[in-house]
Design an enzyme around this catalytic site. Structure first.
Site, short mmCIF file in Angstrom:
data_model
loop_
_atom_site.label_atom_id
_atom_site.label_comp_id
_atom_site.label_asym_id
_atom_site.label_seq_id
_atom_site.Cartn_x
_atom_site.Cartn_y
_atom_site.Cartn_z
CB CYS A 198 -1.10 0.02 1.18
SG CYS A 198 -2.43 1.17 0.96
NE ARG B 51 -8.65 5.59 3.20
CZ ARG B 51 -7.26 5.88 2.95
NH1 ARG B 51 -7.19 7.28 2.56
NH2 ARG B 51 -6.32 5.03 3.18
CG HIS C 152 -3.01 -2.81 4.13
ND1 HIS C 152 -1.92 -2.24 4.87
CD2 HIS C 152 -3.59 -1.72 3.65
CE1 HIS C 152 -1.71 -1.14 4.46
NE2 HIS C 152 -2.72 -0.68 3.62
N1 GLN Z 1 -1.77 6.86 2.59
C1 GLN Z 1 -2.02 5.91 1.24
C2 GLN Z 1 -3.23 6.03 0.79
O1 GLN Z 1 -4.33 6.63 1.29
C3 GLN Z 1 -1.67 4.75 1.71
C4 GLN Z 1 -2.30 3.97 3.00
C5 GLN Z 1 -2.31 2.58 3.25
O2 GLN Z 1 -1.13 2.27 3.20
N2 GLN Z 1 -3.15 1.96 3.64
O3 GLN Z 1 -3.49 5.82 -0.42
#
Ligand code: GLN
Length: 240
Positions: free
Chosen positions: A93, A126, A188
């Site tokens: 990520c 998101r 993740h």
């Molecule tokens: N900050 C990054 C995003 O929001 C990565 C987030 C994460 O590692 N979950 O895309």
């Protein structure tokens, strides 16, 4: 022969337990009698990449990525040489985004390592979802969980094709990046314990860098992992 895993900046890049991937690799080595150690590097530490077999860059918030990117820029040459020497990278990520040329957020521009020809831009909303993909590395589908605001473009060799979830962009057909020794993904947390074939792909790749080691890994009993994945596949792909 000993495998050495370098965990880069765990105090900043370790969202949703990305560190568990290291525990999984260590355990799978231990079960097979392969010596392995993990070195956690913090921001002030010097990294000798020539001593490492695997580098893990976990996920992080935009704020943490901004802090880390300054440090990574200073390491760019050594990191690139390590990749060219076939060192394995697992980037998750936020760590994945940092391999590209930049990650553009509303708060500003985060410069990446430019190791992979790609870029990430923050879009509205998101992408949060369980995800299933099909990788060319092995037959079993990969299951995981994604949560990112950035959307990544420019990838020509993705980690897999998306069967459920979003992937690199909103409702994308592809997920992550893969080039033999570099696996970068939005998936993740316990990615490797959920998908033991991926853990063993990585370990096999590392062993090939050490002459005189066995070509194939001893199989392990992964019935529990397989059963867990079967539940997720059934739920997410509505398989009977
Ligand atoms: N900050 C990054 C995003 O929001 C990565 C987030 C994460 O590692 N979950 O895309």
């Amino acid at each position: 022969m000993k495998l050495t895993i370098g965990h880069l900046y765990p105090e900043l890049l370790n969202l949703y337990g990305d560190r568990g991937n290291i525990q999984c690799l260590m355990k799978r080595c231990q079960w097979r009698g392969i010596e392995a150690e993990t070195i956690a590097f913090e921001m002030g530490d010097t990294i000798d990449f020539s001593k490492l077999d695997i580098v893990l860059l976990g996920g992080g918030s935009d704020r943490e990525q901004m802090i880390v990117c300054e440090k990574l820029k200073a390491l760019q040459k050594d990191f690139k040489a390590y990749v060219e020497d076939n060192g394995v990278v697992i980037a998750i990520c936020g760590g994945y985004q940092l391999l590209g040329s930049y990650y553009k957020t509303e708060q500003g521009m985060i410069e990446g390592l430019s190791l992979v020809d790609m870029y990430t831009e923050q879009e509205e909303g998101r992408l949060i979802s369980n995800i299933v993909l099909q990788s060319d590395l092995f037959e079993m589908p990969v299951v995981g969980f994604e949560n990112h605001g950035g959307q990544t473009s420019g990838i020509t060799t993705p980690f897999g094709t998306v069967r459920c979830g979003n992937g690199n962009c909103f409702q994308s057909a592809s997920e992550g990046y893969c080039e033999k020794n570099v696996i970068a993904t939005y998936l993740h947390g316990p990615l490797l314990s959920k998908n033991p074939e991926l853990a063993d792909y990585i370990l096999t790749y590392c062993l090939h860098r050490h002459p005189g080691t066995p070509a194939a890994l001893e199989p392990l009993d992964d019935q529990l992992e397989q059963a867990c994945r079967a539940v997720m596949l059934k739920r997410l792909l509505k398989e009977k």
